[in-house]
Design an enzyme around this catalytic site. Structure first.
Site, PDB file in Angstrom:
ATOM      1  N   SER A   1      -2.219   3.241   6.185  1.00  0.00           N
ATOM      2  CA  SER A   1      -2.916   2.413   5.203  1.00  0.00           C
ATOM      3  C   SER A   1      -4.416   2.395   5.471  1.00  0.00           C
ATOM      4  CB  SER A   1      -2.358   0.989   5.223  1.00  0.00           C
ATOM      5  OG  SER A   1      -3.121   0.129   4.402  1.00  0.00           O
TER       6      SER A   1
ATOM      7  N   ASP B   1       0.845  -1.199   0.000  1.00  0.00           N
ATOM      8  CA  ASP B   1       0.000   0.000   0.000  1.00  0.00           C
ATOM      9  C   ASP B   1       0.878   1.245   0.000  1.00  0.00           C
ATOM     10  OD1 ASP B   1      -2.117   1.685  -0.006  1.00  0.00           O
ATOM     11  OD2 ASP B   1      -2.923   1.108   1.953  1.00  0.00           O
TER      12      ASP B   1
END
Length: 454
Positions: free
Chosen positions: A334, A236
Site C-alpha cells: 500500500s 487499498d
C-alpha cells in the site's frame, strides 16, 4: 575352482541387490518426507501454526481478557492477557502468556477515538501488542499545531498512547513484482486471481480508478488489462481484468528478480513477529518482519484502515507488489515511509479481505505444483505485466515434457520415481540370481543322477 568362482559371483550379485533395495527404500522414504502437500489442503507457513494457535486463544478468551498475540524469535506463540486465569489457559494450550494492563477492547477504543478526531495527513497509528500501547506516528509534513492537537487527543485517552515523530513521509508507493503502466503512473502487479470465468491482477487501489488501462513496461508490450473494481481510500485494493481474460501459464508464480520466482500455494493471514518477503519492480525482493496489525494510515489522498505494518522497506513503484511468506500470499503493498537505503515502514493491504470483497480467489497450482515456499524458475514472457502470468515476469514450466525436463524429474530427490526404479531393479536382480542358482543346481543334479543311474 569353477564352482568357487560361481559362488563368489552369486554372492556379490546378491549383496549388490540387497544394497540396491536398501538404497531405493531410503530414496523413497526421503521423497515421501519432502513430497509437496495436497493442493486441496490449507497452505501453511512456518509461522502460521503458532499464529493460528494464538488467534484461537484470543478468540476463545475474548478481547476483554486478551490484548493480541505474536510470534517470538523462536517461532512460539505469545498471547497478551489481562488476568491470571487467562494466563493459565494460555499456558495449558502450550503458548506463552504475558500479563498486560490494557485489553484489546481498550486498544481498539483508543484507535477509534484517534480515528474520530479531525484527520491529519501524514499520521499513522497501530496497536503495539508487545508494549501494550497504541503508537501514533507523525511524519515531517505534519505541522506543529496539528501534532499538538493530536497529542491532546492522545493524552485524553490515557497513558497507553505513545506519540512518535519520524523524518520520513507517509506516501502511497505509486509509480511490484513486475511493473505495469497507465496514465496514473507506474505500479506493481500483485497476485493473479480468478472468479472462475476470467482472470485478474489484484493490486493496490490507489494505483488507478476504475477504467484505468494498463500496459507492460517493455518495448512492444501491449495492453495488459483494465481496472474493473477497487476500493481506495478506506481500503487499498483493485482488480485489473486481463485484456484476453486469461493470466496464462505460470499464473501461480511471483517474480523475485534475476529471472527467478516463488510459487504461491494459497493465501493466509500473518502474525506479528513473522518474517515476510515483498517483491517490487523498483527495489526487488526485500524481507523483514510484521510489526503490527490493524494499522491506520492517513495518506494525503485519504485514510486507509486495517493494514499490516512491517519493517520491510519499499520505494516508489513498489505499490501493489506481493507480500508473502513460505509461498503463502499475505497482502499487496500500500505505502509507507523511508526507502531501502535507510530503511523504513511499509504497510500492506491484507489479501484475504480484498479477495472476499472482490469475490475472487487466488490462482494456485494443482497437485503437481511445487510445495509452499519452494523457488520456481521465472521467465519473462511478452505482452503482460502481472507476476506469474503470461508476460508478467514469472512462468511455471510448460505442460510438455522434453528430455531435460524428464532427466530433471528422474534426478529430483523429491520424486519417488528414482527410488522405486532402484527397488524394482534390485528385486529383479535378486530374483534373477536366485533363478540362475536353482537352474545350475538342477543341471548338476541331473548330471549326477544320470551318471549314477547309468
Amino acid at each position: 575352482m569353477r564352482h568357487a568362482r560361481r559362488r563368489i559371483v552369486r554372492r556379490v550379485a546378491r549383496l549388490a541387490a540387497v544394497g540396491g533395495l536398501l538404497l531405493g527404500g531410503t530414496m523413497v522414504t526421503r521423497a515421501v518426507a519432502s513430497e509437496p502437500p495436497d493442493a486441496s489442503a490449507a497452505p501453511r507457513t512456518l509461522a502460521e501454526t503458532p499464529s493460528g494457535a494464538g488467534a484461537d486463544l484470543v478468540s476463545r478468551l475474548g478481547t476483554d481478557r486478551t490484548a493480541g498475540h505474536w510470534v517470538d524469535s523462536d517461532g512460539r506463540p505469545v498471547v497478551a492477557v489481562t488476568d491470571e486465569r487467562a494466563a493459565e489457559a494460555v499456558r495449558r494450550a502450550g503458548a506463552t502468556a504475558k500479563r498486560v494492563r490494557h485489553s484489546m477492547s481498550e486498544l481498539r477504543s483508543a484507535a477509534s477515538t484517534l480515528g474520530s478526531a479531525p484527520r491529519v495527513a501524514g499520521t499513522a497509528w497501530a496497536p503495539d501488542y508487545r508494549s501494550n500501547e497504541v503508537v501514533v506516528r507523525g511524519d515531517r509534513t505534519v505541522s506543529g499545531s496539528d501534532w499538538s492537537r493530536l497529542t491532546g487527543v492522545a493524552e485524553g485517552i490515557g497513558g497507553f498512547v505513545r506519540m512518535e515523530r519520524t523524518e520520513a513521509t507517509f506516501t502511497t508507493r505509486l509509480n511490484g513484482a513486475e511493473p505495469i503502466l497507465s496514465t496514473a503512473g507506474r505500479c506493481s502487479a500483485g497476485f493473479n486471481v480468478t472468479d472462475g470465468t476470467s482472470d485478474f491482477i489484484l493490486t493496490a487501489g490507489h494505483c488507478g480508478p476504475t477504467g484505468s488501462v494498463w500496459f507492460g513496461d517493455r518495448p512492444g508490450d501491449g495492453q495488459v488489462g483494465r481496472t474493473v473494481a477497487g476500493s481506495f481510500p478506506g481500503d487499498d485494493f483493485s482488480l485489473v481484468e486481463y485484456a484476453d481474460g486469461k493470466a496464462g501459464d505460470g499464473a501461480d508464480v511471483v517474480a523475485v528478480g534475476d529471472g527467478k520466482g516463488v510459487r504461491i500455494t494459497g493465501a493466509g493471514e500473518p502474525a506479528v513477529g513473522q518474517r515476510v518477503f515483498r517483491s517490487g519492480s523498483t527495489s526487488g525482493l526485500r524481507d523483514g518482519r510484521v510489526t503490527a496489525l490493524d494499522a491506520t494510515v492517513n495518506y494525503p489522498e485519504g485514510t486507509v484502515t486495517g493494514l499490516i505494518e512491517t519493517d520491510v522497506c519499499a520505494e516508489p513503484g513498489d505499490s501493489g507488489g506481493p507480500m508473502f511468506s513460505e509461498g503463502v500470499a499475505l497482502g499487496v503493498t500500500s505505502g509507507g515511509s523511508g526507502d531501502c537505503a535507510r530503511g523504513g515502514t511499509t504497510f500492506f493491504q491484507p489479501l484475504p479481505e480484498a479477495m472476499a470483497s472482490l469475490g475472487v480467489r487466488l490462482i494456485v497450482p494443482g497437485r503437481e505444483g511445487a510445495a509452499a515456499g519452494t523457488s520456481a524458475p521465472a521467465g519473462q514472457a511478452p505482452g503482460t505485466g502481472a507476476p506469474g502470468a503470461s508476460g508478467a515476469g514469472a512462468s511455471a514450466p510448460g505442460a510438455g515434457v522434453d528430455g531435460s525436463t524428464l532427466l530433471a524429474r528422474l534426478t529430483d530427490r523429491r520424486n519417488i520415481g528414482p527410488g522405486l526404479l532402484v527397488v524394482a531393479g534390485s528385486l529383479v536382480a535378486l530374483v534373477a540370481t536366485r533363478w540362475i542358482r536353482e537352474e545350475q543346481d538342477r543341471k548338476a543334479y541331473r548330471r549326477r543322477y544320470s551318471a549314477t543311474w547309468g
